[in-house]
Design an enzyme around this catalytic site. Structure first.
Site, PDB file in Angstrom:
ATOM      1  N   THR A  15       0.828  -1.201   0.000  1.00  0.00           N
ATOM      2  CA  THR A  15       0.000   0.000   0.000  1.00  0.00           C
ATOM      3  C   THR A  15       0.867   1.258   0.000  1.00  0.00           C
ATOM      4  OG1 THR A  15      -0.150   0.105   2.414  1.00  0.00           O
ATOM      5  CG2 THR A  15      -1.846  -1.156   1.263  1.00  0.00           C
ATOM      6  N   ASP A  16       0.252   2.364  -0.434  1.00  0.00           N
ATOM      7  CA  ASP A  16       0.930   3.653  -0.385  1.00  0.00           C
ATOM      8  C   ASP A  16       0.436   4.438   0.824  1.00  0.00           C
ATOM      9  OD1 ASP A  16      -1.574   4.650  -1.092  1.00  0.00           O
ATOM     10  OD2 ASP A  16      -1.010   5.094  -3.153  1.00  0.00           O
ATOM     11  N   GLN A  17       0.794   5.693   0.931  1.00  0.00           N
ATOM     12  CA  GLN A  17       0.426   6.516   2.078  1.00  0.00           C
ATOM     13  C   GLN A  17      -1.092   6.686   2.209  1.00  0.00           C
ATOM     14  OE1 GLN A  17       2.490  10.215   2.118  1.00  0.00           O
ATOM     15  NE2 GLN A  17       1.596  10.911   4.038  1.00  0.00           N
ATOM     16  N   ILE A  43      -3.894   2.702  -0.423  1.00  0.00           N
ATOM     17  CA  ILE A  43      -4.254   2.059  -1.694  1.00  0.00           C
ATOM     18  C   ILE A  43      -3.055   1.253  -2.183  1.00  0.00           C
ATOM     19  CG2 ILE A  43      -4.836   2.556  -4.120  1.00  0.00           C
ATOM     20  CD1 ILE A  43      -6.110   5.198  -3.089  1.00  0.00           C
TER      21      ILE A  43
END
Length: 139
Positions: A14-16, A19
């Site tokens: 996931t990103d920040q 997502i």
């Protein structure tokens, strides 16, 4: 033939924003392609040991919806184009329980020797090309 590879989205992917990061999808394509080749009748390692490599020529990826941590996903993989010198795979990523893909893409590869010299599979490895042809023709 269409193979179905199950993936559970990991936290590290996931990103920040929580997502799944866009760079992860090509990694999933590789896992699904390896699975497809195995289901077709030969492992990727066996193909490489026989002297055949599939270096990437082109990659395309379209994002329709986001995936999130712990989403259960299915990647449907098929051969979309096959010639004695090239092979193209198509991918559709589905969140389990949904009918529309959240992502789809393709990878184009050249058939080469282990020294990355392009080859004509019909001349040099007809048995491996036959496995790919059979998989491409199956629904």
């Amino acid at each position: 033939m269409v193979s179905k590879t199950k993936i559970i989205a990991r936290y590290a992917e996931t990103d920040q924003m929580g997502i799944i990061h866009h760079s992860v999808y090509p990694v999933w394509y590789e896992a699904a392609r390896t699975d497809f080749i195995k289901q077709a009748g030969m492992t990727y390692s066996e193909m490489e040991q026989a002297g055949v490599m599939l270096p990437l020529l082109e990659l395309g990826c379209t994002y329709k919806s986001s995936a999130y941590y712990e989403d259960e996903l299915t990647i449907c993989t098929r051969i979309t184009k096959l010639t004695p010198s090239r092979i193209e795979f198509g991918y559709e990523v589905y969140r389990n329980g949904e009918e529309k893909p959240i992502n789809f893409g393709f990878t184009k590869h050249a058939w080469t020797t282990t020294s990355l010299k392009p080859i004509n599979m019909k001349k040099h490895f007809p048995e491996i090309l036959a496995i790919a042809q059979k998989a491409a023709e199956q629904e």
